[in-house]
Design an enzyme around this catalytic site. Structure first.
Site, PDB file in Angstrom:
ATOM      1  N   ASP A 110      -3.956 123.606 140.017  1.00  0.00           N
ATOM      2  CA  ASP A 110      -3.159 124.705 140.556  1.00  0.00           C
ATOM      3  C   ASP A 110      -1.855 125.027 139.813  1.00  0.00           C
ATOM      4  OD1 ASP A 110      -2.744 126.727 142.644  1.00  0.00           O
ATOM      5  OD2 ASP A 110      -1.075 125.457 143.253  1.00  0.00           O
ATOM      6  N   CYS A 153     -17.727 136.666 153.516  1.00  0.00           N
ATOM      7  CA  CYS A 153     -18.633 136.756 152.359  1.00  0.00           C
ATOM      8  C   CYS A 153     -20.027 136.193 152.704  1.00  0.00           C
ATOM      9  CB  CYS A 153     -18.027 135.995 151.185  1.00  0.00           C
ATOM     10  SG  CYS A 153     -19.108 135.980 149.742  1.00  0.00           S
ATOM     11  N   CYS A 172      -1.113 140.629 150.026  1.00  0.00           N
ATOM     12  CA  CYS A 172      -2.025 139.610 150.545  1.00  0.00           C
ATOM     13  C   CYS A 172      -1.302 138.718 151.563  1.00  0.00           C
ATOM     14  CB  CYS A 172      -2.562 138.777 149.376  1.00  0.00           C
ATOM     15  SG  CYS A 172      -3.629 137.427 149.900  1.00  0.00           S
TER      16      CYS A 172
HETATM   17  C1  B12 Z   1      -1.077 132.990 142.241  1.00  0.00           C
HETATM   18  C2  B12 Z   1      -2.224 132.439 143.049  1.00  0.00           C
HETATM   19  C3  B12 Z   1      -2.499 133.034 144.275  1.00  0.00           C
HETATM   20  C4  B12 Z   1      -1.870 134.365 144.691  1.00  0.00           C
HETATM   21  C5  B12 Z   1      -2.606 135.522 143.947  1.00  0.00           C
HETATM   22  C6  B12 Z   1      -4.144 135.377 144.021  1.00  0.00           C
HETATM   23  C7  B12 Z   1      -4.921 136.332 143.148  1.00  0.00           C
HETATM   24  N1  B12 Z   1      -6.165 136.571 143.499  1.00  0.00           N
HETATM   25  O1  B12 Z   1      -4.385 136.836 142.170  1.00  0.00           O
HETATM   26  C8  B12 Z   1      -2.054 134.328 146.223  1.00  0.00           C
HETATM   27  C9  B12 Z   1      -0.816 133.680 146.868  1.00  0.00           C
HETATM   28  C10 B12 Z   1      -2.294 135.670 146.899  1.00  0.00           C
HETATM   29  C11 B12 Z   1      -3.230 133.362 146.340  1.00  0.00           C
HETATM   30  C12 B12 Z   1      -4.091 133.342 147.415  1.00  0.00           C
HETATM   31  C13 B12 Z   1      -5.153 132.466 147.524  1.00  0.00           C
HETATM   32  N2  B12 Z   1      -5.425 131.424 146.708  1.00  0.00           N
HETATM   33 CO1  B12 Z   1      -4.542 131.111 145.014  1.00  0.00          CO
HETATM   34  N3  B12 Z   1      -3.887 130.749 143.290  1.00  0.00           N
HETATM   35  C14 B12 Z   1      -2.992 131.345 142.576  1.00  0.00           C
HETATM   36  C15 B12 Z   1      -2.898 130.685 141.180  1.00  0.00           C
HETATM   37  C16 B12 Z   1      -1.653 129.770 141.153  1.00  0.00           C
HETATM   38  C17 B12 Z   1      -2.849 131.697 140.020  1.00  0.00           C
HETATM   39  C18 B12 Z   1      -3.873 132.824 140.163  1.00  0.00           C
HETATM   40  C19 B12 Z   1      -3.631 133.960 139.214  1.00  0.00           C
HETATM   41  O2  B12 Z   1      -3.282 133.741 138.078  1.00  0.00           O
HETATM   42  N4  B12 Z   1      -3.804 135.207 139.700  1.00  0.00           N
HETATM   43  C20 B12 Z   1      -3.795 136.394 138.862  1.00  0.00           C
HETATM   44  C21 B12 Z   1      -5.230 136.974 138.792  1.00  0.00           C
HETATM   45  C22 B12 Z   1      -5.267 138.161 137.815  1.00  0.00           C
HETATM   46  O3  B12 Z   1      -6.045 135.949 138.285  1.00  0.00           O
HETATM   47  P1  B12 Z   1      -7.165 135.167 139.159  1.00  0.00           P
HETATM   48  O4  B12 Z   1      -6.752 135.166 140.582  1.00  0.00           O
HETATM   49  O5  B12 Z   1      -7.412 133.865 138.523  1.00  0.00           O
HETATM   50  O6  B12 Z   1      -8.417 136.122 139.029  1.00  0.00           O
HETATM   51  C23 B12 Z   1      -9.301 136.082 137.887  1.00  0.00           C
HETATM   52  C24 B12 Z   1     -10.563 136.893 138.217  1.00  0.00           C
HETATM   53  O7  B12 Z   1     -10.346 137.752 139.300  1.00  0.00           O
HETATM   54  C25 B12 Z   1     -10.859 137.594 136.910  1.00  0.00           C
HETATM   55  N5  B12 Z   1     -10.958 139.043 136.923  1.00  0.00           N
HETATM   56  C26 B12 Z   1     -10.046 139.944 137.255  1.00  0.00           C
HETATM   57  N6  B12 Z   1     -10.526 141.191 137.049  1.00  0.00           N
HETATM   58  C27 B12 Z   1     -11.769 141.046 136.557  1.00  0.00           C
HETATM   59  C28 B12 Z   1     -12.719 141.976 136.165  1.00  0.00           C
HETATM   60  C29 B12 Z   1     -13.935 141.526 135.652  1.00  0.00           C
HETATM   61  C30 B12 Z   1     -14.917 142.535 135.225  1.00  0.00           C
HETATM   62  C31 B12 Z   1     -14.210 140.132 135.554  1.00  0.00           C
HETATM   63  C32 B12 Z   1     -15.497 139.624 135.031  1.00  0.00           C
HETATM   64  C33 B12 Z   1     -13.243 139.205 135.958  1.00  0.00           C
HETATM   65  C34 B12 Z   1     -12.050 139.681 136.465  1.00  0.00           C
HETATM   66  O8  B12 Z   1      -9.831 137.310 135.993  1.00  0.00           O
HETATM   67  C35 B12 Z   1      -8.700 136.804 136.673  1.00  0.00           C
HETATM   68  C36 B12 Z   1      -7.948 135.933 135.680  1.00  0.00           C
HETATM   69  O9  B12 Z   1      -8.740 134.871 135.207  1.00  0.00           O
HETATM   70  C37 B12 Z   1      -4.256 129.880 141.132  1.00  0.00           C
HETATM   71  C38 B12 Z   1      -4.226 128.554 140.349  1.00  0.00           C
HETATM   72  C39 B12 Z   1      -4.270 128.768 138.864  1.00  0.00           C
HETATM   73  N7  B12 Z   1      -3.484 127.977 138.132  1.00  0.00           N
HETATM   74  O10 B12 Z   1      -5.013 129.602 138.351  1.00  0.00           O
HETATM   75  C40 B12 Z   1      -4.570 129.650 142.634  1.00  0.00           C
HETATM   76  C41 B12 Z   1      -6.035 129.729 143.071  1.00  0.00           C
HETATM   77  C42 B12 Z   1      -6.651 130.938 142.408  1.00  0.00           C
HETATM   78  N8  B12 Z   1      -5.928 129.972 144.504  1.00  0.00           N
HETATM   79  C43 B12 Z   1      -6.851 129.414 145.207  1.00  0.00           C
HETATM   80  C44 B12 Z   1      -7.024 129.564 146.611  1.00  0.00           C
HETATM   81  C45 B12 Z   1      -7.909 128.565 147.316  1.00  0.00           C
HETATM   82  C46 B12 Z   1      -6.373 130.606 147.293  1.00  0.00           C
HETATM   83  C47 B12 Z   1      -6.631 131.098 148.731  1.00  0.00           C
HETATM   84  C48 B12 Z   1      -8.064 130.972 149.201  1.00  0.00           C
HETATM   85  C49 B12 Z   1      -5.679 130.321 149.710  1.00  0.00           C
HETATM   86  C50 B12 Z   1      -5.677 130.864 151.139  1.00  0.00           C
HETATM   87  N9  B12 Z   1      -6.733 130.657 151.931  1.00  0.00           N
HETATM   88  O11 B12 Z   1      -4.721 131.448 151.582  1.00  0.00           O
HETATM   89  C51 B12 Z   1      -6.157 132.577 148.639  1.00  0.00           C
HETATM   90  C52 B12 Z   1      -7.315 133.499 148.185  1.00  0.00           C
HETATM   91  C53 B12 Z   1      -6.885 134.920 148.083  1.00  0.00           C
HETATM   92  C54 B12 Z   1      -7.762 135.658 147.048  1.00  0.00           C
HETATM   93  N10 B12 Z   1      -8.663 136.517 147.501  1.00  0.00           N
HETATM   94  O12 B12 Z   1      -7.595 135.403 145.851  1.00  0.00           O
HETATM   95  C55 B12 Z   1      -7.832 128.624 144.326  1.00  0.00           C
HETATM   96  C56 B12 Z   1      -9.135 129.440 144.128  1.00  0.00           C
HETATM   97  C57 B12 Z   1     -10.422 128.674 144.265  1.00  0.00           C
HETATM   98  C58 B12 Z   1     -11.626 129.606 144.122  1.00  0.00           C
HETATM   99  N11 B12 Z   1     -12.757 129.147 144.636  1.00  0.00           N
HETATM  100  O13 B12 Z   1     -11.569 130.672 143.568  1.00  0.00           O
HETATM  101  C59 B12 Z   1      -6.948 128.443 143.003  1.00  0.00           C
HETATM  102  C60 B12 Z   1      -7.748 128.371 141.715  1.00  0.00           C
HETATM  103  C61 B12 Z   1      -6.110 127.155 143.200  1.00  0.00           C
HETATM  104  C62 B12 Z   1      -6.942 125.884 142.985  1.00  0.00           C
HETATM  105  N12 B12 Z   1      -6.535 125.024 142.064  1.00  0.00           N
HETATM  106  O14 B12 Z   1      -7.952 125.658 143.622  1.00  0.00           O
HETATM  107  N13 B12 Z   1      -3.342 132.571 145.229  1.00  0.00           N
HETATM  108  S1  SF4 Z   2     -20.575 138.928 147.904  1.00  0.00           S
HETATM  109 FE1  SF4 Z   2     -19.555 140.592 149.001  1.00  0.00          FE
HETATM  110  S2  SF4 Z   2     -17.983 139.623 150.265  1.00  0.00           S
HETATM  111 FE2  SF4 Z   2     -18.643 138.109 148.742  1.00  0.00          FE
HETATM  112  S3  SF4 Z   2     -17.129 138.376 147.086  1.00  0.00           S
HETATM  113 FE3  SF4 Z   2     -18.929 139.634 146.562  1.00  0.00          FE
HETATM  114  S4  SF4 Z   2     -18.418 141.647 147.394  1.00  0.00           S
HETATM  115 FE4  SF4 Z   2     -17.020 140.209 148.342  1.00  0.00          FE
HETATM  116  S1  SF4 Z   3      -8.484 139.145 153.270  1.00  0.00           S
HETATM  117 FE1  SF4 Z   3      -8.179 138.091 151.290  1.00  0.00          FE
HETATM  118  S2  SF4 Z   3      -6.999 139.541 150.047  1.00  0.00           S
HETATM  119 FE2  SF4 Z   3      -6.874 140.235 152.183  1.00  0.00          FE
HETATM  120  S3  SF4 Z   3      -5.006 139.352 152.976  1.00  0.00           S
HETATM  121 FE3  SF4 Z   3      -6.649 137.902 153.458  1.00  0.00          FE
HETATM  122  S4  SF4 Z   3      -6.699 136.450 151.700  1.00  0.00           S
HETATM  123 FE4  SF4 Z   3      -5.497 138.242 151.076  1.00  0.00          FE
END
Ligand code: B12
Ligand code: SF4
Ligand code: SF4
Length: 348
Positions: A129, A244, A210
């Site tokens: 993380d 989901c 969020c």
């Molecule tokens: C900042 C952060 C948050 C932020 C922003 C989350 C976000 N989605 O951006 C907040 C506080 C909102 C958050 C919430 C949660 N988080 Co968080 N968070 C992080 C953290 C520290 C960084 C994430 C980040 O860089 N976000 C910026 C976005 C751009 O990147 P990303 O989330 O990784 O998304 C990737 C994909 O979506 C993909 N992508 C984006 N666009 C596209 C388009 C295409 C075509 C493709 C193929 C891919 C793609 O690329 C992105 C970058 O790699 C990571 C740990 C880490 N070091 O990575 C944990 C992490 C992502 N979080 C985690 C968790 C568990 C949560 C929550 C479930 C906690 C909760 N229940 O409240 C929620 C889930 C919300 C959600 N729907 O994401 C886990 C995810 C596990 C998993 N199975 O995915 C992580 C990995 C922590 C861990 N070590 O386990 N989180």
């Molecule tokens: S299967 Fe449906 S609910 Fe699950 S992540 Fe994909 S679009 Fe979202």
């Molecule tokens: S449903 Fe997912 S994206 Fe929306 S507020 Fe809750 S954790 Fe954030």
């Protein structure tokens, strides 16, 4: 010569992980998505995500001696390290257990102790993380799942309710893991269920909207237009995952995706007492109670703020005196007035 495929299975069993994979420690494939996400301001107050950007783009700046990652998924249903603190509040499932930064690292250390015997001259480190890695990207490359439209990494047999941890090492693995295909198809359930419309389009999440960000990461009072939408969430949010179909399939009937949790009379009373306790306790008392759990990250002020939002949205009139007592508070005062407004019947 190690057969990594069966070795990874053994390792998972040993530390109660659901699945694991191997990836090169190199620049992420989704770097451009990350960069554009930052540029749109979606990181909000999470300054560290900007500070870390250059390292995320090229991890060799940070760890020039490390080559690979053994990436591990830790499921949190049933939670492996449960606590029962403030258990009536609606808290994200991962946070119903102790702080994973500690228990994941100690589980990964068990594997390192074995690996170090096999490879005495190689380096191994545990991370989860908070390190400057794009963990979902790393885990996707290690074959742990696909990027769901809710941005979470999902596995067809394991769902997405898992945390990610990794061992970074100077070893170079010979096993090549293929990323999983995207199985979201035409589904849009996560986008539709999100109460604050934080998922602006598939795989793009505006963190500033969020509930997870608003109740955990943000140090501010939530904007007024989002407060009602936050419902009864006290800490984090799971809706876009519990709705989901892939999680519904794995955790049959065990996941709640309703806007408000249905509580029986006993649970409702217990919730009121827990919220009352939060509003009346000192910062020191609160921090002492939540020490070692994820709740600690929001701080005492943050937990009081979250309690006020829940009280307003659930219209818990019994707590009006405790809310009233906070109207003079420099941080919480305005929110406490808003909560009182939610408790009083609306005039036509
Ligand atoms: C900042 C952060 C948050 C932020 C922003 C989350 C976000 N989605 O951006 C907040 C506080 C909102 C958050 C919430 C949660 N988080 Co968080 N968070 C992080 C953290 C520290 C960084 C994430 C980040 O860089 N976000 C910026 C976005 C751009 O990147 P990303 O989330 O990784 O998304 C990737 C994909 O979506 C993909 N992508 C984006 N666009 C596209 C388009 C295409 C075509 C493709 C193929 C891919 C793609 O690329 C992105 C970058 O790699 C990571 C740990 C880490 N070091 O990575 C944990 C992490 C992502 N979080 C985690 C968790 C568990 C949560 C929550 C479930 C906690 C909760 N229940 O409240 C929620 C889930 C919300 C959600 N729907 O994401 C886990 C995810 C596990 C998993 N199975 O995915 C992580 C990995 C922590 C861990 N070590 O386990 N989180
Ligand atoms: S299967 Fe449906 S609910 Fe699950 S992540 Fe994909 S679009 Fe979202
Ligand atoms: S449903 Fe997912 S994206 Fe929306 S507020 Fe809750 S954790 Fe954030």
């Amino acid at each position: 010569m190690i057969n990594w495929e069966s070795k990874l299975q053994d390792y998972c069993e040993k530390i109660n992980a659901s699945h694991a994979g191997l990836a090169k420690l190199e620049g992420p494939r989704t770097w451009l998505q990350y960069q554009s996400w930052l540029e749109k301001g979606f990181a909000g107050e999470m300054e560290y995500l900007k500070t870390h950007a250059e390292i995320k783009k090229d991890p060799s700046i940070w760890k020039p001696h490390l080559r690979s990652a053994l990436v591990v998924a830790f499921p949190y249903i049933d939670h492996p390290e449960p606590h029962h603190i403030l258990s009536s509040t609606r808290t994200a499932l991962y946070a119903k257990g102790f702080d994973y930064h500690f228990w994941i690292k100690s589980k990964l250390q068990i594997l390192i102790d074995e690996l170090q015997v096999l490879y005495p001259n190689e380096k191994f480190e545990t991370h989860t993380d908070s390190s400057p890695l794009l963990e979902r990207d790393l885990a996707q490359r290690a074959g742990l799942g696909w990027f769901g439209k809710n941005t979470c990494l999902i596995h067809p047999q394991k769902g997405s309710l898992f945390l990610i941890g990794e061992i970074l090492t100077s070893l170079e693995f010979k096993l090549k893991t293929d990323p999983l295909p995207d199985f979201c198809g035409k589904c849009q359930k996560c986008l539709e269920v999100c109460p604050t419309q934080a998922i602006t389009s598939p795989r793009i999440l505006d963190a500033t909207k969020c509930i997870s960000y608003l109740t955990i990461e943000s140090k501010k009072i939530p904007p007024e237009d989002l407060r009602n939408k936050m419902g009864d969430w006290f800490f984090g949010c799971d809706l876009c995952q519990t709705v989901c179909p892939w999680n519904q399939k794995v955790f049959k009937g065990r996941l709640q995706a309703s806007p408000f949790l249905a509580l029986n009379e006993f649970e409702e009373k217990k919730l009121i007492e827990e919220l009352r306790w939060i509003l009346k306790s000192s910062h020191h008392q609160i921090l002492k109670k939540v020490k070692g759990t994820p709740l600690h990250r929001a701080g005492a002020k943050g937990l009081k703020r979250n309690a006020l939002v829940v009280i307003g949205n659930k219209k818990i009139k019994e707590l009006a005196p405790e809310v009233q007592a906070l109207t003079e508070n420099s941080f919480l005062g305005e929110l406490a007035f808003w909560t009182l407004q939610q408790l009083s019947p609306k005039e036509d």
